[in-house]
Every structure is written in C-alpha cells, then in structure tokens.
Motif scaffolding. Structure first.
Motif, mmCIF file in Angstrom:
data_model
loop_
_atom_site.group_PDB
_atom_site.id
_atom_site.type_symbol
_atom_site.label_atom_id
_atom_site.label_comp_id
_atom_site.label_asym_id
_atom_site.label_seq_id
_atom_site.Cartn_x
_atom_site.Cartn_y
_atom_site.Cartn_z
ATOM 1 N N LYS A 1 0.834 -1.209 0.000
ATOM 2 C CA LYS A 1 0.000 0.000 0.000
ATOM 3 C C LYS A 1 0.868 1.259 0.000
ATOM 4 O O LYS A 1 0.610 2.210 -0.753
ATOM 5 N N THR A 2 1.900 1.256 0.840
ATOM 6 C CA THR A 2 2.779 2.426 0.891
ATOM 7 C C THR A 2 3.537 2.604 -0.417
ATOM 8 O O THR A 2 3.783 3.736 -0.855
ATOM 9 N N GLN A 3 3.893 1.504 -1.071
ATOM 10 C CA GLN A 3 4.600 1.599 -2.346
ATOM 11 C C GLN A 3 3.725 2.285 -3.400
ATOM 12 O O GLN A 3 4.196 3.087 -4.202
ATOM 13 N N VAL A 4 2.440 1.961 -3.370
ATOM 14 C CA VAL A 4 1.509 2.624 -4.292
ATOM 15 C C VAL A 4 1.449 4.113 -3.982
ATOM 16 O O VAL A 4 1.451 4.965 -4.888
ATOM 17 N N CYS A 5 1.429 4.444 -2.685
ATOM 18 C CA CYS A 5 1.396 5.855 -2.284
ATOM 19 C C CYS A 5 2.640 6.586 -2.777
ATOM 20 O O CYS A 5 2.552 7.722 -3.278
ATOM 21 N N LEU A 6 3.805 5.971 -2.636
ATOM 22 C CA LEU A 6 5.055 6.596 -3.082
ATOM 23 C C LEU A 6 5.061 6.774 -4.599
ATOM 24 O O LEU A 6 5.523 7.797 -5.115
ATOM 25 N N ARG A 7 4.561 5.768 -5.312
ATOM 26 C CA ARG A 7 4.491 5.888 -6.780
ATOM 27 C C ARG A 7 3.566 7.034 -7.180
ATOM 28 O O ARG A 7 3.859 7.802 -8.104
ATOM 29 N N ALA A 8 2.432 7.150 -6.485
ATOM 30 C CA ALA A 8 1.500 8.237 -6.790
ATOM 31 C C ALA A 8 2.143 9.588 -6.514
ATOM 32 O O ALA A 8 1.953 10.551 -7.268
ATOM 33 N N CYS A 9 2.938 9.659 -5.448
ATOM 34 C CA CYS A 9 3.660 10.901 -5.133
ATOM 35 C C CYS A 9 4.612 11.278 -6.265
ATOM 36 O O CYS A 9 4.674 12.446 -6.687
ATOM 37 N N LEU A 10 5.346 10.302 -6.756
ATOM 38 C CA LEU A 10 6.312 10.567 -7.830
ATOM 39 C C LEU A 10 5.615 11.018 -9.111
ATOM 40 O O LEU A 10 6.057 11.968 -9.761
ATOM 41 N N THR A 11 4.545 10.329 -9.489
ATOM 42 C CA THR A 11 3.881 10.678 -10.749
ATOM 43 C C THR A 11 3.238 12.070 -10.667
ATOM 44 O O THR A 11 3.241 12.813 -11.656
ATOM 45 N N THR A 12 2.724 12.433 -9.492
ATOM 46 C CA THR A 12 2.142 13.767 -9.339
ATOM 47 C C THR A 12 3.222 14.838 -9.330
ATOM 48 O O THR A 12 3.078 15.896 -9.958
ATOM 49 N N ALA A 13 4.321 14.560 -8.627
ATOM 50 C CA ALA A 13 5.439 15.516 -8.604
ATOM 51 C C ALA A 13 6.034 15.688 -9.993
ATOM 52 O O ALA A 13 6.467 16.786 -10.366
ATOM 53 N N ALA A 14 6.049 14.613 -10.776
ATOM 54 C CA ALA A 14 6.654 14.658 -12.109
ATOM 55 C C ALA A 14 5.892 15.575 -13.066
ATOM 56 O O ALA A 14 6.469 16.062 -14.044
ATOM 57 N N ILE A 15 4.601 15.819 -12.790
ATOM 58 C CA ILE A 15 3.836 16.743 -13.652
ATOM 59 C C ILE A 15 3.741 18.139 -13.019
ATOM 60 O O ILE A 15 2.920 18.960 -13.433
ATOM 61 N N GLY A 16 4.566 18.354 -12.003
ATOM 62 C CA GLY A 16 4.612 19.672 -11.377
ATOM 63 C C GLY A 16 3.559 19.899 -10.319
ATOM 64 O O GLY A 16 3.313 21.046 -9.916
ATOM 65 N N GLY A 17 2.942 18.827 -9.845
ATOM 66 C CA GLY A 17 1.895 18.960 -8.842
ATOM 67 C C GLY A 17 2.442 19.133 -7.436
ATOM 68 O O GLY A 17 3.625 18.911 -7.175
ATOM 69 N N THR A 18 1.573 19.551 -6.550
ATOM 70 C CA THR A 18 1.919 19.680 -5.133
ATOM 71 C C THR A 18 1.589 18.367 -4.430
ATOM 72 O O THR A 18 0.487 17.841 -4.568
ATOM 73 N N VAL A 19 2.554 17.838 -3.680
ATOM 74 C CA VAL A 19 2.363 16.561 -2.994
ATOM 75 C C VAL A 19 2.646 16.741 -1.506
ATOM 76 O O VAL A 19 3.685 17.294 -1.124
ATOM 77 N N ILE A 20 1.726 16.268 -0.681
ATOM 78 C CA ILE A 20 1.921 16.284 0.769
ATOM 79 C C ILE A 20 1.739 14.864 1.284
ATOM 80 O O ILE A 20 0.708 14.228 1.034
ATOM 81 N N PHE A 21 2.743 14.375 1.982
ATOM 82 C CA PHE A 21 2.725 13.011 2.525
ATOM 83 C C PHE A 21 2.705 13.113 4.046
ATOM 84 O O PHE A 21 3.682 13.533 4.654
ATOM 85 N N VAL A 22 1.573 12.748 4.642
ATOM 86 C CA VAL A 22 1.461 12.727 6.107
ATOM 87 C C VAL A 22 1.783 11.310 6.565
ATOM 88 O O VAL A 22 1.050 10.361 6.270
ATOM 89 N N ASP A 23 2.889 11.169 7.274
ATOM 90 C CA ASP A 23 3.431 9.856 7.648
ATOM 91 C C ASP A 23 3.204 9.613 9.138
ATOM 92 O O ASP A 23 3.739 10.333 9.979
ATOM 93 N N SER A 24 2.428 8.591 9.467
ATOM 94 C CA SER A 24 2.170 8.278 10.872
ATOM 95 C C SER A 24 2.808 6.963 11.302
ATOM 96 O O SER A 24 2.651 6.531 12.442
ATOM 97 N N THR A 25 3.541 6.325 10.375
ATOM 98 C CA THR A 25 4.128 5.010 10.677
ATOM 99 C C THR A 25 5.605 4.917 10.309
ATOM 100 O O THR A 25 6.160 3.828 10.272
ATOM 101 N N ASN A 26 6.229 6.068 10.029
ATOM 102 C CA ASN A 26 7.617 6.077 9.533
ATOM 103 C C ASN A 26 7.763 5.256 8.259
ATOM 104 O O ASN A 26 8.796 4.611 8.019
ATOM 105 N N ALA A 27 6.735 5.277 7.441
ATOM 106 C CA ALA A 27 6.741 4.491 6.204
ATOM 107 C C ALA A 27 7.410 5.224 5.052
ATOM 108 O O ALA A 27 7.810 4.599 4.069
#
Length: 270
Positions: free
Chosen positions: A126-152
């Motif tokens: 699940k976290t890997q999918v989240c990280l991939r989504a972060c990268l793809t959004t950042a790659a198009i110049g989007g704003t990404v915020i990752f709230v981490d509650s598990t040190n993931a």
C-alpha cells in the motif's frame, strides 16, 4: 383620540397593509439556468462553497431554498456510493497512481475531489503505491503532501522508484532532487499531530495552483488507539469534516488514504 364631524371617540388604529402573495418557488430548471448564467454547470461546482453566493442569488436570496436545491442535486447525482464516484467525477484529469493496472480500474487514477481508500493487509504494498503516486504527481509539477504516521516514508525507496523511471543515473539524481522538492513530508503520530499536520497541509496547498495530492499513511495507525473511547467518534467526525473542507477549498486535490486490515478482518469480508 380621533375627531370626526364634531364628535370624538377613543380608538385604536391597526393599519393592515395588503401583503403581496409569496412568489411561487423557482423550478429546478430555472435555478439551473440561473447558475449556468454564472458559469456554474456541474455538481462539483455547485458543491464548492465559493459558489454558494451565486446559488443563493439563483434561488432569489433564499438560503434554505439554496441548501435544499444543493441537497437535492447531490442526491440525484449520487444515489449510491458507486454512482457517486462516476457521476460526481471531476472535470480535472485524474492523477495516476503510477500503477497502470490500478489506473485502469479507477477510471484513470485518483479522482480530484474524492478520497480514495487503499485497503489491504500488512505488507501488501500500500505504501509503495502511495510513493508511486507521489512521484507521478510531482513529475507533472503537482503539489504533494505526505502525512506519515508510521515512519513508512522512505527516501531510499523513493529514489529506487525514481531510478526505475529514468534512463541514466546522472539524470536520475537531478530528477530525484527536483521531485523531492515537490513533496512535503509531515510526521504525525496521534490524532492531534494529524490535525496539526492537516493545518500545515492546507497552508501548503494554497501556495500553488495545479494538481494536488494528499497522502495520509495511515489513518488506521493514529485512529486505532482512540476507537471505542468516548472522544473517539467525535475526533473521527472532525477528521471527516477537515478532509471535506480541504476538498471543497481545492477542487484539484486528490486524497489517498491506505487502510490496514488484519487477516481476520479480511476473512470476515469487512
């Protein structure tokens, strides 16, 4: 006293002013036409708080009529949870999860204006999918915020995912630094940390237009300790309202929330 023709008598005067009959309520079609005049032509636009003044104007200044029309419109557009995702589909382009198979079953990816839950057992990527989504959004110049509650959140894993996308190590290092600058990391290890983090997220989201992704990994970790406590239900309701407000204020925002299920829960079909 009032005097008439040489005689007088006490009298109380009550002035009755003929009242104009209330105008008939505007039809839904008339309201829709008035909204279209203001450039409001979708369910999403009507639900945006910024459009409420125009909606109120379209209903003749009647706040209750405006709220009733809004409730009726949403009820018609989304009679079930399944159709809600389809009929309230944003006019903005979905954000790719970075996993083509997931995008295919999600009408192109993460829909702006909606919270997408990612449910699975521990170690189900699940976290890997989240990280991939972060990268793809950042790659198009989007704003990404990752709230981490598990040190993931792991920069090493993020770098490896970036390496998989690039053709050369030199290009990868430069690209990774650029993408990392687009990702805001917030740590939150209880519900109150989470609320503080979402306040920070709201400020960050307001700085820049364009695609926006908020990942909360995970709500389960911070919510589990309060489930069953007297204040637990109230805090969960507050969290729901905070997320709804963020979506209303940022139409291009997608929210991704992974949820952890135990094998017992999965076996129970929950």
């Amino acid at each position: 006293n009032a005097e008439y023709g040489g005689w007088s008598h006490p009298m109380n005067l009550r002035v009755l002013i003929p009242r104009e009959p209330d105008p008939p309520p505007l039809s839904d079609g008339a309201i829709a036409d008035a909204l279209e005049h203001h450039g409001i032509m979708s369910v999403e636009a009507v639900c945006n708080p910024a459009a409420f003044s125009a909606l109120k104007m379209a209903t003749g200044g009647d706040t209750e009529a405006a709220l009733q029309f809004k409730r009726k419109l949403v009820a018609r557009a989304a009679p079930t949870a399944t159709s809600a995702a389809k009929r309230l589909k944003s006019t903005f382009t979905p954000l790719s999860t970075g996993v083509s198979q997931l995008d295919a079953v999600m009408d192109g990816g993460l829909q702006p204006g909606l919270v997408t839950g990612l449910v699975g057992r521990a170690s189900a990527a699940k976290t890997q999918v989240c990280l991939r989504a972060c990268l793809t959004t950042a790659a198009i110049g989007g704003t990404v915020i990752f709230v981490d509650s598990t040190n993931a959140f792991c920069q090493g894993r993020l770098h490896q995912l970036c390496l998989d996308r690039m053709s050369s190590s030199a290009e990868t290092k430069h690209q990774f630094e650029l993408l990392l600058d687009c990702i805001k990391l917030i740590r939150a290890f209880d519900m109150f940390d989470l609320f503080d983090g979402l306040d920070t997220a709201a400020s960050e989201l307001s700085k820049k237009a364009g695609p926006k992704l908020l990942v909360i990994d995970s709500v389960t970790a911070v919510a589990s300790p309060i489930i069953g406590l007297p204040e637990g239900t109230r805090l969960i309701a507050v969290l729901h309202n905070v997320l709804r407000r963020l979506l209303n204020e940022h139409p291009q925002l997608s929210i991704l929330v992974p949820f952890h299920l135990t094998l017992a829960q999965m076996g129970a079909g929950r």
